[in-house]
Scaffold this motif. Structure first.
Motif, mmCIF file in Angstrom:
data_model
loop_
_atom_site.group_PDB
_atom_site.id
_atom_site.type_symbol
_atom_site.label_atom_id
_atom_site.label_comp_id
_atom_site.label_asym_id
_atom_site.label_seq_id
_atom_site.Cartn_x
_atom_site.Cartn_y
_atom_site.Cartn_z
ATOM 1 N N TYR A 110 8.011 11.807 37.340
ATOM 2 C CA TYR A 110 9.454 12.048 37.336
ATOM 3 C C TYR A 110 10.291 10.954 36.676
ATOM 4 C CZ TYR A 110 8.352 15.677 40.736
ATOM 5 O OH TYR A 110 7.834 16.781 41.361
ATOM 6 N N GLY A 111 9.698 9.815 36.373
ATOM 7 C CA GLY A 111 10.478 8.724 35.805
ATOM 8 C C GLY A 111 11.033 9.073 34.425
ATOM 9 N N VAL A 112 12.310 8.747 34.188
ATOM 10 C CA VAL A 112 12.941 8.998 32.899
ATOM 11 C C VAL A 112 13.513 7.705 32.333
ATOM 12 C CG1 VAL A 112 13.529 11.382 33.516
ATOM 13 C CG2 VAL A 112 15.202 9.569 33.906
ATOM 14 N N ASP A 113 13.676 7.679 31.024
ATOM 15 C CA ASP A 113 14.278 6.546 30.322
ATOM 16 C C ASP A 113 15.788 6.762 30.305
ATOM 17 O OD1 ASP A 113 15.024 4.509 28.657
ATOM 18 O OD2 ASP A 113 14.164 5.385 26.846
ATOM 19 N N GLY A 114 16.462 6.297 31.349
ATOM 20 C CA GLY A 114 17.877 6.581 31.505
ATOM 21 C C GLY A 114 18.770 5.906 30.495
ATOM 22 N N GLY A 171 4.181 0.144 48.545
ATOM 23 C CA GLY A 171 4.117 0.174 47.088
ATOM 24 C C GLY A 171 5.250 0.877 46.378
ATOM 25 N N ALA A 172 6.300 1.299 47.100
ATOM 26 C CA ALA A 172 7.446 1.932 46.451
ATOM 27 C C ALA A 172 8.241 0.881 45.687
ATOM 28 C CB ALA A 172 8.332 2.623 47.483
ATOM 29 N N THR A 198 4.568 9.134 41.756
ATOM 30 C CA THR A 198 5.758 9.971 41.601
ATOM 31 C C THR A 198 6.535 9.559 40.360
ATOM 32 O OG1 THR A 198 5.888 10.109 44.015
ATOM 33 C CG2 THR A 198 7.809 10.852 42.784
ATOM 34 N N TRP A 199 6.616 8.260 40.135
ATOM 35 C CA TRP A 199 7.317 7.772 38.943
ATOM 36 C C TRP A 199 6.645 8.269 37.658
ATOM 37 C CZ3 TRP A 199 11.887 5.653 38.003
ATOM 38 C CH2 TRP A 199 12.112 5.142 36.721
ATOM 39 N N ALA A 240 10.488 3.917 30.392
ATOM 40 C CA ALA A 240 10.943 4.277 31.729
ATOM 41 C C ALA A 240 10.422 3.236 32.710
ATOM 42 C CB ALA A 240 10.448 5.667 32.106
ATOM 43 N N ASP A 241 11.322 2.461 33.286
ATOM 44 C CA ASP A 241 10.958 1.329 34.126
ATOM 45 C C ASP A 241 11.595 1.487 35.500
ATOM 46 O OD1 ASP A 241 10.503 -1.108 35.333
ATOM 47 O OD2 ASP A 241 11.569 -2.307 33.835
#
Length: 321
Positions: free
Chosen positions: A97-101, A82-83, A93-94, A107-108
């Motif tokens: 920690y996920g950011v809108d770069g 599922g990663a 984890t996303w 944040a995708d």
């Protein structure tokens, strides 16, 4: 939200803020502590360079090597467990920690910009958490390898085992990333060799390329006993360029001159490197991501790239020119 989650969010915000400052107007070849080679796919290079500027511990070459290992550069990758995406974040984890770069409002994990910037942010959060353990000697290993182990197995496992956990998958992951990073290593920022005292110091040192390493050898007057050791070479080069006699040992050279940031190095700057726990090595920056140094007994004065091996150690850059 738990107190731990709030702490992580604050750390992410701090890292993301640093990324925006460090990467403002950044394009290929920017200020990157080691740079990025052409081996990285061109469509991802700017984001890798930016992510590799978030913190000094994780350079672009490490970011690129992780992506190759994680997804083989496939932005749409999905693992059997599922990663997701280039950087293979698990959904949980996303979520943390996920950011809108790229600043498009979401944040995708399948967006290369978001995935790469989130990876850099996550790496730096881990590094920040582990650095005190290295300083206190509670953790064994260098910060890059420990951060990679934390990325793969979780920082809790690194703390539990006082270093890289004894998991074959994690140990293999760290070894593979460090090996892959070699091909992604590019030139260090710092500009051309140029002119002036710095260029004179470089030219003086280059005259002795191929000269044997001699323990305690060399000084302001040139080689002694048939050669140089590392700090004898730098003392000679600075004296030849400026007429100034700087301290003789690497540790004392670290306490002299003017300290400059790693990403502001200029040719002729002295790089004191803590590769032995005691700031026991030193070289002279020559520009284009290289230094000239006298490595150790059995070798000669040589020119080497400041590649991933050197990047993993703390540096103190001093200017005497």
């Amino acid at each position: 939200m738990t107190q731990y989650q709030r702490r992580i969010r604050r750390a992410i915000s701090a890292a993301a803020g640093l990324a925006l400052v460090a990467g403002c107007g950044l394009v290929d070849g920017g200020s990157t502590r080691g740079g990025l080679s052409d081996a990285a796919p061109s469509q991802f290079r700017a984001w890798i360079t930016k992510a590799g500027s978030i913190c000094s511990q994780i350079p672009p070459a490490i970011i690129a090597a992780q992506i190759e290992a994680e997804s083989g550069w496939n932005p749409n990758a999905r693992s059997p467990v599922g990663a997701l995406g280039l950087s293979q974040f698990m959904p949980g984890t996303w979520k943390t920690y996920g950011v809108d770069g790229d600043g498009d409002g979401k944040a995708d994990p399948f967006s290369p910009a978001d995935a790469i910037m989130s990876q850099g942010t996550y790496d730096c959060v881990i590094a920040k958490e582990l650095l005190p353990g290295i300083a206190s000697k509670k953790l064994r290993g260098d910060i890059v390898s420990l951060t990679l182990a934390g990325y793969n197995a979780g920082s809790g496992a690194v703390w539990q085992y006082s270093g890289i956990p004894p998991y074959w998958e994690t140990q293999g992951y760290v070894t593979r990333i460090m090996k892959l990073a070699q091909k992604y290593q590019g030139a260090e920022a710092g500009g051309p060799v140029g002119t002036g005292a710095g260029a004179k110091a470089v030219a003086a040192a280059k005259k002795y390329l191929g000269t044997p390493y001699v323990w305690g050898g060399g000084g302001a007057g040139g080689p002694t006993g048939g050669g140089f050791d590392c700090s004898g070479l730098t003392q000679y080069a600075i004296y030849a360029a400026t007429g100034k006699t700087i301290p003789r040992t690497s540790q004392s050279q670290r306490g002299a001159g003017t300290q400059v940031p790693r990403d502001a190095m200029q040719p002729g700057d002295v790089i004191v490197i803590n590769n032995d726990g005691g700031w026991g090595h030193v070289g002279l920056y020559v520009g284009n991501g290289q230094m000239i140094h006298a490595p150790h007994p059995g070798t000669v004065v040589k020119l080497v790239p400041l590649d991933a091996y050197w990047q993993k150690f703390p540096w103190d850059v001093r200017r005497f020119t």
